[in-house]
Design a protein around this motif. Sequence first.
Motif, short mmCIF file in Angstrom:
data_model
loop_
_atom_site.label_atom_id
_atom_site.label_comp_id
_atom_site.label_asym_id
_atom_site.label_seq_id
_atom_site.Cartn_x
_atom_site.Cartn_y
_atom_site.Cartn_z
N PRO A 147 54.00 97.25 60.24
CA PRO A 147 53.63 95.63 60.40
C PRO A 147 53.06 95.41 61.75
N SER A 148 51.91 94.92 61.96
CA SER A 148 51.50 94.46 63.36
C SER A 148 52.17 93.52 63.77
N ALA A 149 52.13 93.12 65.03
CA ALA A 149 53.10 92.25 65.72
C ALA A 149 53.21 90.95 65.17
N ASP A 150 51.88 90.39 64.81
CA ASP A 150 51.75 89.04 64.29
C ASP A 150 52.48 88.87 63.04
N HIS A 151 52.93 89.83 62.32
CA HIS A 151 53.40 89.89 60.79
C HIS A 151 54.88 90.42 61.03
N ALA A 152 55.21 90.99 62.03
CA ALA A 152 56.70 91.50 62.27
C ALA A 152 57.81 90.79 61.51
N GLU A 153 57.63 89.39 61.76
CA GLU A 153 58.52 88.53 61.37
C GLU A 153 58.87 88.44 59.73
N ARG A 154 57.65 88.78 59.17
CA ARG A 154 57.83 88.72 57.78
C ARG A 154 58.59 90.05 56.99
N PHE A 155 58.65 90.96 58.02
CA PHE A 155 59.48 92.25 57.34
C PHE A 155 60.89 92.08 57.60
N LEU A 156 61.74 92.67 56.92
CA LEU A 156 63.20 92.95 57.17
C LEU A 156 63.38 93.83 58.38
N HIS A 157 64.10 93.70 59.31
CA HIS A 157 64.46 94.91 60.47
C HIS A 157 65.78 95.20 60.38
N ASP A 158 66.11 96.37 61.06
CA ASP A 158 67.38 96.91 61.42
C ASP A 158 68.19 95.76 62.02
#
Length: 144
Positions: free
Chosen positions: A133-144
């Motif tokens: 994901p691009s930096a501006d969409h990163a919060e939309r993705f689940l992360h470790d």
Amino acid sequence: MTEPSLPPGLSAGERVVLFDGVCKLCNGWAKFLIRHDPARQFRLASVQSAQGQALLAWYGLPTDHFDTMALIDEQGLHLRSTALLRILARLPRPWRVLAWLRLVPRSLRDWCYERIALNRYHLFGRHEVCLLPSADHAERFLHD
């Protein structure tokens, strides 16, 4: 009575869409959700990611191949056309209107869905690796 435990990495009330991160059609769907979900109701996870793999395992789904999109919401796991229609029902108009397709029998909806899903790489292509994901969409993705 005890509350059911939540899948790994999810909070109560969170909705997650699992998608094939190397499929061009599936990536297009993820981008569509980011663009058309201004309320940020849905988080995303590719099935190839650590989070996606953990969620697949939690629900007893295969972790080495995956041929459908999935939605995890307050009512549990939804697959195929049911997942798609539950997502569309939560999006703003005009997309919400498409949720009326729930009136079509699920067996017919899923048959149509599976024709596309099983041929998605041939029809739309695939990426060699999962797109990040691009930096501006990163919060939309689940992360470790």
